[in-house]
Every structure is written in structure tokens, then in C-alpha cells.
Scaffold this motif. Structure first.
Motif, PDB file in Angstrom:
ATOM      1  N   GLU A   1      22.682  33.408  39.404  1.00 36.98           N
ATOM      2  CA  GLU A   1      23.086  32.640  39.380  1.00 36.98           C
ATOM      3  C   GLU A   1      23.996  32.242  38.646  1.00 36.98           C
ATOM      4  O   GLU A   1      25.031  31.033  38.366  1.00 36.98           O
ATOM      5  CB  GLU A   1      21.238  32.223  39.618  1.00 36.98           C
ATOM      6  N   GLN A   2      22.993  32.438  37.352  1.00 35.25           N
ATOM      7  CA  GLN A   2      24.636  31.839  36.147  1.00 35.25           C
ATOM      8  C   GLN A   2      25.907  32.412  35.873  1.00 35.25           C
ATOM      9  O   GLN A   2      26.684  30.970  35.802  1.00 35.25           O
ATOM     10  CB  GLN A   2      23.685  32.475  35.178  1.00 35.25           C
ATOM     11  N   LEU A   3      26.019  33.442  35.987  1.00 33.13           N
ATOM     12  CA  LEU A   3      27.284  33.611  35.986  1.00 33.13           C
ATOM     13  C   LEU A   3      27.549  32.773  36.911  1.00 33.13           C
ATOM     14  O   LEU A   3      29.319  32.228  37.241  1.00 33.13           O
ATOM     15  CB  LEU A   3      27.759  35.079  36.204  1.00 33.13           C
ATOM     16  N   LEU A   4      27.102  32.159  37.996  1.00 31.35           N
ATOM     17  CA  LEU A   4      28.516  32.282  39.671  1.00 31.35           C
ATOM     18  C   LEU A   4      28.390  30.658  38.941  1.00 31.35           C
ATOM     19  O   LEU A   4      29.264  29.759  39.322  1.00 31.35           O
ATOM     20  CB  LEU A   4      27.302  32.190  40.979  1.00 31.35           C
ATOM     21  N   GLU A   5      27.620  30.167  37.996  1.00 32.30           N
ATOM     22  CA  GLU A   5      27.937  29.079  38.255  1.00 32.30           C
ATOM     23  C   GLU A   5      29.006  28.699  37.203  1.00 32.30           C
ATOM     24  O   GLU A   5      29.662  27.562  37.074  1.00 32.30           O
ATOM     25  CB  GLU A   5      26.425  28.069  36.987  1.00 32.30           C
ATOM     26  N   ILE A   6      29.088  30.010  36.497  1.00 31.19           N
ATOM     27  CA  ILE A   6      30.435  29.618  35.586  1.00 31.19           C
ATOM     28  C   ILE A   6      31.932  30.476  36.198  1.00 31.19           C
ATOM     29  O   ILE A   6      33.109  29.641  35.836  1.00 31.19           O
ATOM     30  CB  ILE A   6      30.333  30.570  34.472  1.00 31.19           C
ATOM     31  N   ALA A   7      31.520  31.074  37.637  1.00 35.19           N
ATOM     32  CA  ALA A   7      32.697  31.178  38.233  1.00 35.19           C
ATOM     33  C   ALA A   7      32.293  31.856  39.927  1.00 35.19           C
ATOM     34  O   ALA A   7      32.041  32.341  39.944  1.00 35.19           O
ATOM     35  CB  ALA A   7      33.290  33.029  37.769  1.00 35.19           C
ATOM     36  N   PRO A   8      32.282  30.550  39.563  1.00 35.11           N
ATOM     37  CA  PRO A   8      31.679  30.283  41.359  1.00 35.11           C
ATOM     38  C   PRO A   8      32.323  30.998  42.853  1.00 35.11           C
ATOM     39  O   PRO A   8      32.392  31.463  43.079  1.00 35.11           O
ATOM     40  CB  PRO A   8      32.151  28.775  42.181  1.00 35.11           C
TER      41      PRO A   8
ATOM     42  N   ILE B   1      32.257  34.946  28.153  1.00 34.64           N
ATOM     43  CA  ILE B   1      31.903  35.133  29.632  1.00 34.64           C
ATOM     44  C   ILE B   1      33.577  33.951  30.140  1.00 34.64           C
ATOM     45  O   ILE B   1      33.953  34.539  31.670  1.00 34.64           O
ATOM     46  CB  ILE B   1      30.671  34.422  29.964  1.00 34.64           C
ATOM     47  N   SER B   2      33.592  32.562  29.190  1.00 35.48           N
ATOM     48  CA  SER B   2      34.577  32.253  29.837  1.00 35.48           C
ATOM     49  C   SER B   2      35.657  32.576  30.130  1.00 35.48           C
ATOM     50  O   SER B   2      36.494  32.559  31.254  1.00 35.48           O
ATOM     51  CB  SER B   2      34.286  30.893  29.245  1.00 35.48           C
ATOM     52  N   LEU B   3      36.028  33.604  28.841  1.00 37.91           N
ATOM     53  CA  LEU B   3      37.156  34.326  29.142  1.00 37.91           C
ATOM     54  C   LEU B   3      37.728  35.280  29.210  1.00 37.91           C
ATOM     55  O   LEU B   3      38.760  35.286  30.403  1.00 37.91           O
ATOM     56  CB  LEU B   3      37.556  34.938  26.929  1.00 37.91           C
ATOM     57  N   MET B   4      36.692  35.944  29.941  1.00 40.32           N
ATOM     58  CA  MET B   4      36.472  37.404  30.946  1.00 40.32           C
ATOM     59  C   MET B   4      36.745  36.906  32.460  1.00 40.32           C
ATOM     60  O   MET B   4      37.892  37.287  33.191  1.00 40.32           O
ATOM     61  CB  MET B   4      35.580  38.027  30.701  1.00 40.32           C
ATOM     62  N   ALA B   5      35.873  35.373  32.610  1.00 39.93           N
ATOM     63  CA  ALA B   5      36.485  34.916  34.323  1.00 39.93           C
ATOM     64  C   ALA B   5      37.742  34.022  34.471  1.00 39.93           C
ATOM     65  O   ALA B   5      37.824  34.380  35.219  1.00 39.93           O
ATOM     66  CB  ALA B   5      35.613  33.426  34.268  1.00 39.93           C
ATOM     67  N   LEU B   6      38.292  33.481  33.006  1.00 39.49           N
ATOM     68  CA  LEU B   6      39.541  33.541  33.749  1.00 39.49           C
ATOM     69  C   LEU B   6      40.888  34.272  33.695  1.00 39.49           C
ATOM     70  O   LEU B   6      41.721  34.051  33.934  1.00 39.49           O
ATOM     71  CB  LEU B   6      39.641  32.027  32.435  1.00 39.49           C
ATOM     72  N   GLU B   7      40.919  35.566  32.811  1.00 37.28           N
ATOM     73  CA  GLU B   7      41.400  36.548  32.362  1.00 37.28           C
ATOM     74  C   GLU B   7      41.621  37.114  33.555  1.00 37.28           C
ATOM     75  O   GLU B   7      42.458  37.810  34.284  1.00 37.28           O
ATOM     76  CB  GLU B   7      41.617  37.010  31.811  1.00 37.28           C
ATOM     77  N   SER B   8      40.131  37.438  34.448  1.00 42.07           N
ATOM     78  CA  SER B   8      40.722  38.440  34.862  1.00 42.07           C
ATOM     79  C   SER B   8      40.454  38.220  37.015  1.00 42.07           C
ATOM     80  O   SER B   8      40.209  38.832  38.180  1.00 42.07           O
ATOM     81  CB  SER B   8      38.956  38.858  34.947  1.00 42.07           C
TER      82      SER B   8
ATOM     83  N   THR C   1      37.889  24.534  31.050  1.00 38.80           N
ATOM     84  CA  THR C   1      36.602  23.941  31.893  1.00 38.80           C
ATOM     85  C   THR C   1      36.132  25.528  32.428  1.00 38.80           C
ATOM     86  O   THR C   1      34.732  24.714  32.197  1.00 38.80           O
ATOM     87  CB  THR C   1      37.435  23.714  33.057  1.00 38.80           C
ATOM     88  N   TYR C   2      36.134  26.390  31.961  1.00 41.68           N
ATOM     89  CA  TYR C   2      35.861  27.727  32.224  1.00 41.68           C
ATOM     90  C   TYR C   2      34.149  27.517  30.754  1.00 41.68           C
ATOM     91  O   TYR C   2      33.315  27.523  31.070  1.00 41.68           O
ATOM     92  CB  TYR C   2      36.086  29.503  32.315  1.00 41.68           C
ATOM     93  N   TRP C   3      35.177  26.926  29.547  1.00 36.51           N
ATOM     94  CA  TRP C   3      34.330  27.248  28.222  1.00 36.51           C
ATOM     95  C   TRP C   3      33.308  26.636  28.319  1.00 36.51           C
ATOM     96  O   TRP C   3      32.291  27.180  28.543  1.00 36.51           O
ATOM     97  CB  TRP C   3      34.656  26.991  26.854  1.00 36.51           C
ATOM     98  N   GLU C   4      33.941  24.629  29.169  1.00 37.27           N
ATOM     99  CA  GLU C   4      32.614  24.031  29.410  1.00 37.27           C
ATOM    100  C   GLU C   4      31.115  24.445  30.357  1.00 37.27           C
ATOM    101  O   GLU C   4      30.377  23.886  30.073  1.00 37.27           O
ATOM    102  CB  GLU C   4      33.057  22.510  29.103  1.00 37.27           C
ATOM    103  N   ARG C   5      31.556  24.748  31.085  1.00 30.54           N
ATOM    104  CA  ARG C   5      30.867  25.290  32.129  1.00 30.54           C
ATOM    105  C   ARG C   5      29.887  26.203  31.848  1.00 30.54           C
ATOM    106  O   ARG C   5      28.925  26.568  31.992  1.00 30.54           O
ATOM    107  CB  ARG C   5      31.574  25.976  33.377  1.00 30.54           C
ATOM    108  N   ALA C   6      31.048  27.345  30.862  1.00 29.57           N
ATOM    109  CA  ALA C   6      29.931  28.646  30.903  1.00 29.57           C
ATOM    110  C   ALA C   6      28.369  27.945  29.251  1.00 29.57           C
ATOM    111  O   ALA C   6      27.912  28.058  29.120  1.00 29.57           O
ATOM    112  CB  ALA C   6      30.599  28.997  29.443  1.00 29.57           C
TER     113      ALA C   6
END
Length: 216
Positions: free
Chosen positions: A37-44, A87-94, A201-206
Motif C-alpha cells: 500500500e505504501q509503495l502504491l502511494e508513491i507509484a500508483p 524508492i522515488s529514484l527507482m519509481a521514476l527510472e523504471s 513529485t515522486y520524492w515528495e510522495r515517498a
């Protein structure tokens, strides 16, 4: 991935880190805990693999969580601020875990990949740090990448490896404050990229999701 290959890769990791195999498949606790659930808040968009152009590369948030936690355990990343940055880096890069190879702009950059889209040179260093990792042709960047992405633990482990082996103590200390200035310095002076609105945006979510306490 064949079960025998996965178990073999996990055994390599367990030996290298001197940690029980159960920890390496995601039995985190305390500051090493992360939920789907936490990861989905960062990478929906990581809820499913729908819409990905390379389905074989995609991992859902549920699939990604144990491997991300494993990387924090293996490399001793206990700071929530550092975890948020990774986490924010991976979410964006991938593309929210849709890809683990560089495809864009087509045809992409051969040998660049893993979940933080690591360069071929750093992938070679990363692979060399994993005892017993078999690579068909160690001089071929694509062959090195093939070996890394074949095992999810290694695929998701590269961001934490890079932070703990390539970033200075000054960078890490700044990142651990949870401040925007510390995060920006991590991106520009260690990762070697620029700060963009998407990255922020990803970093602020994380930061929000992991309840990072920001200090100056």
C-alpha cells in the motif's frame, strides 16, 4: 525465472551478506518495513502490469516490495530519508517498475538497466561485487545486464548498492536529513542527473508516505 536459478541467486546473496535467507526475501522490521500500500502511494501505476510495452520486465508493487526491502537489509540502508530517495529514484527510472532496461529513446542504450537504470560501467562494478554471479560474457554490457535482471534481488538491489558504494559520506549525511537540498545534492553530485518536476513529485510522495522527519 527458473526456481532453481532464483534459489541459487538468493543463496549467493545470503552467503555474501551473512544474513538468513528469510531476511533476504523481505522479512523486514522496524525501519526496514515497507508495504504494498505504501509503495502504491508513491507509484500508483504499479498496481498492475497493464500498459507496459515489455511485459517480461514489469513488476507490480506487490512483487517489488520484498526485493526493495531485501536491498535495504543487504546494504544497511536504515534511514527512512535514504529509503525514500531510493524508492522515488527507482519509481521514476523504471516507469513505476514497468522496465528494467533502457529502451527510450529507441533503440535505447545497450547494457543500461536494472531498476535504477544504471549505466553499463556501474552495472559491471555491481556485478563484480556479487560473489558467484555467472555471466556468459563479462565483457559484453548486455550479458552483464542479463545476469543482473535475471534475479529480482539483484535487479532491485542496484540503487541501494550504488548509494552505499558510490556516494560520499557527505552526500549520504545530507540525504539523511530528509531535506530537499540534501536530496538535490544526491541527484546532481552522486547520481549525476538533474532535478525535474517529475523526480520531485515522486520524492515528495515517498517522503510523505514513509513519514520522513525532515531536518536542516
Amino acid at each position: 525465472m527458473r526456481p532453481s536459478l532464483l534459489l541459487s541467486s538468493l543463496a549467493v546473496l545470503a552467503t555474501a551478506s551473512a544474513m538468513p535467507l528469510s531476511l533476504l526475501v523481505g522479512k523486514g522490521n522496524g525501519t526496514l518495513f515497507l508495504t504494498t500500500e505504501q509503495l502504491l502511494e508513491i507509484a500508483p501505476n504499479a498496481k498492475t502490469c497493464d500498459g507496459g510495452d515489455f511485459a517480461e520486465e514489469c513488476a507490480t508493487a506487490e512483487q517489488a516490495v520484498p526485493h526493495i526491502v531485501s536491498s535495504f537489509i543487504r546494504y544497511g540502508v536504515t534511514s527512512r530519508a535514504e529509503q525514500a530517495a531510493l524508492i522515488s529514484l527507482m519509481a521514476l527510472e523504471s516507469g513505476e517498475f514497468k522496465y528494467n532496461r533502457n529502451h527510450f529513446p529507441p533503440p535505447g542504450n545497450p547494457g543500461q538497466g536494472t531498476r535504477n537504470m544504471q549505466s553499463p560501467d556501474f552495472n559491471k562494478q555491481y556485478a563484480a561485487s556479487i560473489p558467484g554471479l555467472h555471466i556468459e560474457n563479462p565483457e559484453d554490457p548486455d550479458s552483464v545486464l542479463d545476469a543482473l535482471v535475471a534475479c529480482p534481488e539483484l535487479d532491485f538491489g542496484s540503487a541501494a548498492w550504488f548509494l552505499t558504494t558510490q556516494c560520499s559520506e557527505e552526500i549520504r549525511s545530507g540525504l539523511q536529513t530528509g531535506s530537499q537540498a540534501g536530496w538535490e545534492k544526491y541527484l546532481t553530485d552522486c547520481i549525476g542527473t538533474t532535478v525535474t518536476d517529475d523526480r520531485k513529485t515522486y520524492w515528495e510522495r515517498a517522503i510523505k508516505t514513509l513519514n520522513v522527519q525532515q531536518t536542516s
